[in-house]
Motif scaffolding. Sequence first.
Motif, short mmCIF file in Angstrom:
data_model
loop_
_atom_site.label_atom_id
_atom_site.label_comp_id
_atom_site.label_asym_id
_atom_site.label_seq_id
_atom_site.Cartn_x
_atom_site.Cartn_y
_atom_site.Cartn_z
N LEU A 6 0.52 -1.19 -0.27
CA LEU A 6 -0.25 -0.38 0.31
C LEU A 6 0.81 1.29 0.38
O LEU A 6 0.34 2.45 -0.53
CB LEU A 6 -0.82 -0.37 1.28
N ASN A 7 1.83 1.43 0.74
CA ASN A 7 2.82 2.23 0.62
C ASN A 7 3.28 2.51 -0.32
O ASN A 7 3.74 3.44 -1.08
CB ASN A 7 3.63 2.32 2.13
N THR A 8 3.79 1.27 -1.11
CA THR A 8 4.17 1.48 -2.14
C THR A 8 3.57 2.26 -3.63
O THR A 8 3.49 3.14 -4.38
CB THR A 8 5.00 0.11 -2.74
N LEU A 9 2.21 1.58 -3.36
CA LEU A 9 1.44 1.77 -4.53
C LEU A 9 0.74 3.71 -3.76
O LEU A 9 0.81 4.40 -5.35
CB LEU A 9 -0.07 1.42 -4.62
N ALA A 10 0.84 4.16 -3.06
CA ALA A 10 0.82 5.64 -2.90
C ALA A 10 2.26 5.97 -2.81
O ALA A 10 0.95 6.98 -3.67
CB ALA A 10 0.11 5.58 -1.14
N ASP A 11 2.99 5.73 -3.30
CA ASP A 11 3.95 6.42 -4.05
C ASP A 11 3.92 6.27 -5.08
O ASP A 11 4.20 7.89 -5.52
CB ASP A 11 5.29 6.05 -3.51
N ARG A 12 3.74 5.65 -5.63
CA ARG A 12 3.41 5.74 -7.43
C ARG A 12 2.03 6.54 -7.55
O ARG A 12 1.97 7.07 -8.78
CB ARG A 12 2.95 4.38 -8.00
N ALA A 13 1.17 6.25 -6.93
CA ALA A 13 0.10 7.76 -7.27
C ALA A 13 0.05 9.10 -6.76
O ALA A 13 -0.44 9.49 -8.29
CB ALA A 13 -0.95 7.64 -6.40
N ARG A 14 1.20 9.50 -5.74
CA ARG A 14 1.60 10.71 -6.19
C ARG A 14 2.12 11.09 -7.15
O ARG A 14 2.58 12.09 -7.72
CB ARG A 14 2.69 10.29 -5.24
N MET A 15 2.49 9.83 -8.33
CA MET A 15 3.83 11.11 -9.41
C MET A 15 2.82 10.37 -10.51
O MET A 15 2.94 10.64 -11.64
CB MET A 15 4.37 9.67 -9.19
#
Length: 333
Positions: free
Chosen positions: A323-332
């Motif tokens: 979830l942290n990794t995908l949230a990072d991606r969503a910011r980009m």
Amino acid sequence: MTITLPPVPHRGRLTVLALILPLAVLVVALGVAIALLPQLPNPVATHWGPSGTPDGFGSPIETLVMLTVIVVAFSVGMWALGFFLGSSASTRRLSVFFALWFAAALSGLLVGSLVMQRGLSDASQAPGIGLPLGLSFGFATVLGALAAALMPGDAHQPTTTPVPADAERLPLGPGEQVAWVRTVEPPHLTWLIGGGAVLAMAAIGLGLLGATTVGFTFGITMALLTLAFSLFSRWTVTIDREGLRAHTVLPRPRTVVPLDEVESAEVAEVRPLPDFGGWGYRIDSTGRVGIVVRAGEAILIHRTGGRQLLVTVDDATTGAALLNTLADRARMR
């Protein structure tokens, strides 16, 4: 230590639905009951035994006073829960549903029992309570569900703040798509459902053989509770490029956390009774929402708006990291 509670929206509508409306139901019920007083025996029947006949009696006025105290106290408690801890829409809707359900169910049951005793010289002659019980509970459920549906949901609260650098991540290759799915249920769920079903069938059978409405009503109630337990005890948790979704066997109820509302996720250990006061869909004293199916590891999600969601699930470490990794991606994006 000072605890800062997250802001609660829609407090005005919450007050109308979770406090004013239940109290209005109570006032109407009291008006009907007071109008019936000249036609009632004294004492009136207040409790029915397994045989379907009255086995408890009390003063009509004392019964109305007790109803008033119980409904007012419960309504205020449910209103306070939503008013002070209702940062999540689910908390506000639950407080509305239970406040109105309780007021309508108890008020309807009392009025129904009094209507059955009109014109009787002796309250022991009152018929069974099964019909008023079923009608009042059914009406209360519909009324509570409609009121909860009138409670607005949460506004979208996206964030562009990066996930903290020290939050766990799951290494993914460029463009790699991952979906993480887990199902969680209480220990010994099959035995619990089976036991409830056997008890329900036994009660219904005894009720039919003995021709008692109370036994039959208890059996039907147990059957409905067992069905509800089987439908709402097993949760499926999914984490993918849309965020986190948690739902039961049915499509509703469900909880959705979009990726752009995830500030961070971590693993937490949960003790259902000390932390949340029990199992199920819970709210703790800080307004944190928990889907607490069992003790042990859980994913704790810090959401925008000061909200928190905790979900007990196996392999929570992988789920939180993804979830942290995908949230990072969503910011980009």
